[in-house]
Scaffold this motif. Structure first.
Motif, PDB file in Angstrom:
ATOM      1  N   GLN A 295      41.563  79.711  19.975  1.00  0.00           N
ATOM      2  CA  GLN A 295      40.792  78.480  19.878  1.00  0.00           C
ATOM      3  C   GLN A 295      39.400  78.745  20.426  1.00  0.00           C
ATOM      4  OE1 GLN A 295      42.620  75.126  21.805  1.00  0.00           O
ATOM      5  NE2 GLN A 295      40.977  73.703  21.277  1.00  0.00           N
ATOM      6  N   ASP A 296      38.399  78.366  19.642  1.00  0.00           N
ATOM      7  CA  ASP A 296      36.993  78.575  20.026  1.00  0.00           C
ATOM      8  C   ASP A 296      36.714  80.042  20.340  1.00  0.00           C
ATOM      9  OD1 ASP A 296      36.611  75.825  19.801  1.00  0.00           O
ATOM     10  OD2 ASP A 296      37.116  75.477  21.917  1.00  0.00           O
TER      11      ASP A 296
ATOM     12  N   GLN B  78      38.660  82.233  21.652  1.00  0.00           N
ATOM     13  CA  GLN B  78      39.333  82.742  22.836  1.00  0.00           C
ATOM     14  C   GLN B  78      40.846  82.759  22.623  1.00  0.00           C
ATOM     15  OE1 GLN B  78      37.939  80.110  25.940  1.00  0.00           O
ATOM     16  NE2 GLN B  78      36.268  81.503  26.488  1.00  0.00           N
TER      17      GLN B  78
END
Length: 367
Positions: free
Chosen positions: A296-297, A299
């Motif tokens: 997510q994002d 990472q």
């Protein structure tokens, strides 16, 4: 029959009665069953495995040092040979003729030297009687020196031709076993063309291909263990001897050779082998299945389960090397924490989950 004023009164009282009979039902949150595991540092037991095959430390790709037609193949694949043993033979007729011609050139050069020596001796006698000049004597000396140089050249050419005559027989350069033959009797081959591959006796190695993401992992390994599929339960000590500086143009992998320190007769050429590095990621690495990781994002994250509330929270982690269907976690987790390993893409922060072995408890939620 109900009169109109009474009907209006009933219509007003019905919604009130319905409102009095309604009770607020508690909303129930969905409890999602998941698979989980309690993570822990491996104490140095985390390792990496590389697959390869058993090869000889020294492999010779032999070819003739002259061109010609093969007239005899004296060995088969799998034949054990000794140093100096003949392997193949070329037709020697042409090289023999060259050697004979070179021998004739040598004899002609010797004759010129003898003639120049006689001419010089005669010129010296004539000079003593004043029938020849000093210039003629010097010229005869130069002629003798030239003839002697031509003789040396002819002798050298003779040696070259006889060497080429001997090159029509291909011999083993070491004790070993023939692993490949790429030419047959009747075939015309050029000088230097590979015709026989010979694996030398003695040291054995494991040839492995390493992905570019795992090169540093193998280079940092402090100890290596070698095992073969044919002899399960038996291990050998290994040592990284060679790591290619660039990747193969086709497979885009790096070739590495691991020497088997205590090899015995049980290690046969071509056997499937595994090289295990037990300490590539140090003492604090944690292994998780690949299914436990979601991104997510940009990472890498995992879902950590709170043991008291049975709710999940996202945790950012640092990934190490991948190993088969698992991945090493080198930061972001501590030993003893419970991590969701399956169903990670169906969860949200704060969601209640049921892990294996725990009872399902519905959690009430006010609207």
């Amino acid at each position: 029959m109900i009169r109109t004023p009474c009907l209006h009164a009933l219509l007003v009282l019905l919604p009130l009665a319905a409102a009095c009979s309604h009770h607020d039902d508690p909303a129930y949150e969905e409890v999602r069953p998941v698979r989980s595991t309690v993570v822990g540092a491996t104490g140095g037991s985390v390792g990496a495995t590389y697959s390869g095959e058993i090869r000889a430390r020294y492999e010779s790709r032999l070819g003739f040092r002259t061109s010609g037609k093969i007239v005899a193949r004296l060995v088969e694949v799998g034949t054990h040979v000794k140093r100096g043993q003949p392997l193949m033979q070329l037709d020697p007729a042409q090289e023999t003729l060259h050697a004979v011609a070179a021998t004739a050139d040598v004899e002609a050069a010797r004759s010129r030297v003898a003639k120049a020596g006689i001419d010089l001796q005669r010129t010296e006698q004539l000079l003593g009687r004043q029938f020849a000049s000093q210039a003629e004597l010097d010229q005869q000396r130069l002629a003798l020196a030239e003839a002697e140089s031509q003789l040396k050249s002819a002798l050298a050419q003779q040696q070259v031709k006889w060497n080429q005559r001997s090159y029509t027989e291909l011999v083993a350069d070491r004790d070993g076993v023939v692993t490949a033959i790429t030419a047959e009797a009747g075939q015309v081959v050029s000088a230097g063309q590979q015709v026989v591959t010979l694996a030398g006796d003695g040291e054995r190695e494991v040839l492995v291909s390493v992905a570019e993401s795992r090169v540093d992992e193998l280079r940092r390994a402090k100890a290596l263990q070698v095992s073969v599929w044919a002899h399960k339960g038996k291990t050998y000590r290994g040592q990284l001897r060679e790591l290619a500086p660039d990747a193969d143009s086709v497979t885009r992998t790096y070739s590495a050779r691991v020497t088997v320190a205590d090899a015995d007769a049980a290690l046969m050429l071509g056997m499937t082998a595994s090289v295990f590095a037990p300490d590539v990621d140090g003492d604090s690495a944690i292994r998780l299945p690949l299914g436990a990781i979601h991104h997510q994002d940009g990472q890498a994250r995992v879902w950590v389960v709170d043991e008291k509330t049975a709710r999940v929270a996202a945790r950012t982690v640092q990934l190490g090397s991948a190993q088969n269907d698992g991945v090493l976690i080198v930061g972001g987790l501590a030993g003893g924490e419970t991590v969701v390993t399956a169903g990670v893409h169906m969860l949200h922060a704060g969601q209640t989950v049921k892990t294996a072995g725990s009872p399902v408890v519905a959690q009430g939620r006010q609207p």
